[in-house]
Scaffold this motif. Structure first.
Motif, mmCIF file in Angstrom:
data_model
loop_
_atom_site.group_PDB
_atom_site.id
_atom_site.type_symbol
_atom_site.label_atom_id
_atom_site.label_comp_id
_atom_site.label_asym_id
_atom_site.label_seq_id
_atom_site.Cartn_x
_atom_site.Cartn_y
_atom_site.Cartn_z
ATOM 1 N N ASP A 290 2.849 -16.111 -10.157
ATOM 2 C CA ASP A 290 1.937 -16.957 -9.592
ATOM 3 C C ASP A 290 2.799 -18.450 -8.801
ATOM 4 N N ASN A 291 3.925 -17.857 -8.543
ATOM 5 C CA ASN A 291 5.310 -18.263 -7.341
ATOM 6 C C ASN A 291 4.893 -18.274 -6.147
ATOM 7 N N ILE A 294 7.085 -16.796 -1.622
ATOM 8 C CA ILE A 294 8.167 -16.678 -2.488
ATOM 9 C C ILE A 294 9.176 -16.700 -0.974
ATOM 10 N N PRO A 350 11.305 -18.989 -5.263
ATOM 11 C CA PRO A 350 9.670 -19.119 -5.507
ATOM 12 C C PRO A 350 9.265 -20.331 -4.609
ATOM 13 N N ASN A 351 8.277 -20.533 -4.853
ATOM 14 C CA ASN A 351 7.450 -21.530 -3.971
ATOM 15 C C ASN A 351 8.537 -22.006 -2.975
ATOM 16 N N THR A 352 8.863 -21.647 -2.239
ATOM 17 C CA THR A 352 9.638 -21.728 -0.589
ATOM 18 C C THR A 352 8.980 -20.927 0.528
ATOM 19 N N THR A 353 8.841 -21.586 1.953
ATOM 20 C CA THR A 353 8.038 -21.495 2.539
ATOM 21 C C THR A 353 9.515 -20.360 3.505
ATOM 22 N N CYS A 386 8.717 -14.145 4.171
ATOM 23 C CA CYS A 386 8.075 -14.396 3.045
ATOM 24 C C CYS A 386 7.235 -13.309 2.195
#
Length: 415
Positions: A290-291, A294, A350-353, A386
């Motif tokens: 759920d990250n 990515i 993770p959690n990165t555009t 992404c």
């Protein structure tokens, strides 16, 4: 030898008596509760015991035979360890005398005065059998305590009957007289989560009558332990589960080694980052995480062949190692780095555009200038894409690769 049989499930006892009306009456009383194997001499009794000791629950012998020749029969009987579970009872038609006392000294467990009320006779023999079995149980428990394994017995309610060892993950309250008897795992374990799991496993064994084996990790008192538990049900004569017998082995050393080897199997030996196998395992797990988003960063060392050809493979290996360090230092700690080929790497952030990943790459390019080769304007080529959802993992990885190869081609063109 005379064998008196009964069709019902009765325990078998050896009866060694001289022929007399009292002996016949005694055998009649015994036959109501036991299967009898009857003989008339001590030598014959010893032969039967040697042949059938596993099937015999007790032995009844007349005091005259038992005490003859300075209790020779009893001395031979007690000298044989295989007979330890068989209680020896002595019968006498007179008031117990010195012969009876000597028989007790030589290993007999009880004296029966004849005539005897049948119910009392049966109870005396039953008590002797139970006493002998209990004594043997405690002897076995004492021997088991010498083993490095933890061996324990539980009843059908999951309460401990005994345990050969108390390990440090049990909460004994510091009481030197503390006993495990009658307690459950929830009562005694410091690790409540494992305690609940143990009780659930026990309930399943009691329910199904099937054993199980598993390894648990215990963290108590700042110590990490791994214990392998092998559990099997205990059945009564009717096939009902009455408890659980279990073996606990300390497998900490082997488990830590196993985990260490498992980690080594996923680590690239040259760079210390994840290898191709780790990469494949990671991308299989991405759809369930759920990250998102990515970011995917694909990286490749330029001109590695030229470095190997001119400076040698050892220098080439150093440059590969440098790229791994640049990538690890340029992303957050939770971003895994993988070496997927000779000089190719993939990073997942993770959690990165994609835009945020481009900023990370810009910092990496600046770091790389400290290691720039004289034959190339750029040490590393990058490509960014992404992963927005679980459905486009492969597509994003391919896109990052294509962009990396495009940049690599532009570097060669400028060269």
């Amino acid at each position: 030898m005379e064998v008196l049989r009964d069709a019902s499930e009765k325990r078998t006892i050896l009866v060694t008596l001289r022929d007399s009306m009292a002996s016949d009456e005694l055998c009649t009383q015994l036959a109501h509760a036991f299967n009898l194997v009857r003989c008339s001499t001590g030598d014959e009794a010893l032969d039967i015991l040697n042949e059938r000791f596993n099937a015999l629950s007790a032995a009844v012998i007349a005091v005259g035979l038992a005490s003859a020749d300075d209790c020779a029969f009893l001395k031979a009987f007690t000298a044989e360890r295989a007979f330890d579970t068989i209680p020896m009872l002595i019968t006498t038609a007179t008031t117990p005398d010195a012969r009876c006392a000597q028989c007790l000294d030589e290993g007999a467990v009880d004296i029966i005065e004849l005539p005897c009320v049948e119910q009392v006779l049966h109870r005396r023999i039953d008590n002797a059998i139970q006493l002998k079995r209990s004594a043997t149980f405690y002897e076995i428990e004492s021997m088991l305590r010498r083993l490095p394994s933890m061996i324990f017995l539980k009843d059908a309610e999951g309460r401990y009957v005994f345990s050969t060892q108390y390990w440090h993950h049990l909460d004994t309250g510091g009481d030197p007289k503390w006993t495990i008897r009658g307690k459950t795992d929830v009562d005694i374990r410091k690790d409540r989560e494992n305690a609940i799991k143990a009780m659930e496993a026990d309930k399943e064994i009691i329910r199904t009558g099937k054993g199980t084996s598993y390894t648990i990790e215990i963290n108590a008192d700042g110590v990490q332990d791994f214990v392998q538990l092998i559990k099997e049900p205990v059945f009564d004569e009717n096939g009902n589960v009455t408890g659980i017998i279990a073996l606990g082995n300390d497998v900490t050393e082997s488990e830590l080694m196993k985990r260490k080897l498992a980690r080594y199997a996923l680590i690239d030996e040259l760079t210390g980052v994840g290898n191709r196998r780790a990469f494949n395992e990671y991308i299989e797990e991405i759809p369930s995480c759920d990250n998102f988003p990515i970011a995917v960063i694909s990286a490749d060392l330029d001109c590695l062949k030229k470095v190997n050809d001119t400076l040698g493979h050892l220098v080439g290996d150093e440059y590969i190692h440098m790229v791994a360090l640049i990538l690890q230092g340029g992303v957050p700690d939770d971003a895994p780095v993988f070496r997927t080929g000779g000089d190719e790497f993939v990073v997942f952030v993770p959690n990165t555009t994609a835009e945020e990943a481009e900023a990370l790459v810009k910092k990496m390019r600046h770091t790389a200038t400290f290691f720039k080769l004289h034959m190339s304007e750029a040490i590393v080529s990058y490509g960014v894409a992404c992963i927005e959802s679980p459905d486009d993992v492969r597509e994003a990885i391919d896109e990052a690769d294509q962009r990396m190869y495009a940049e690599k081609a532009s570097h060669k063109h400028r060269a």
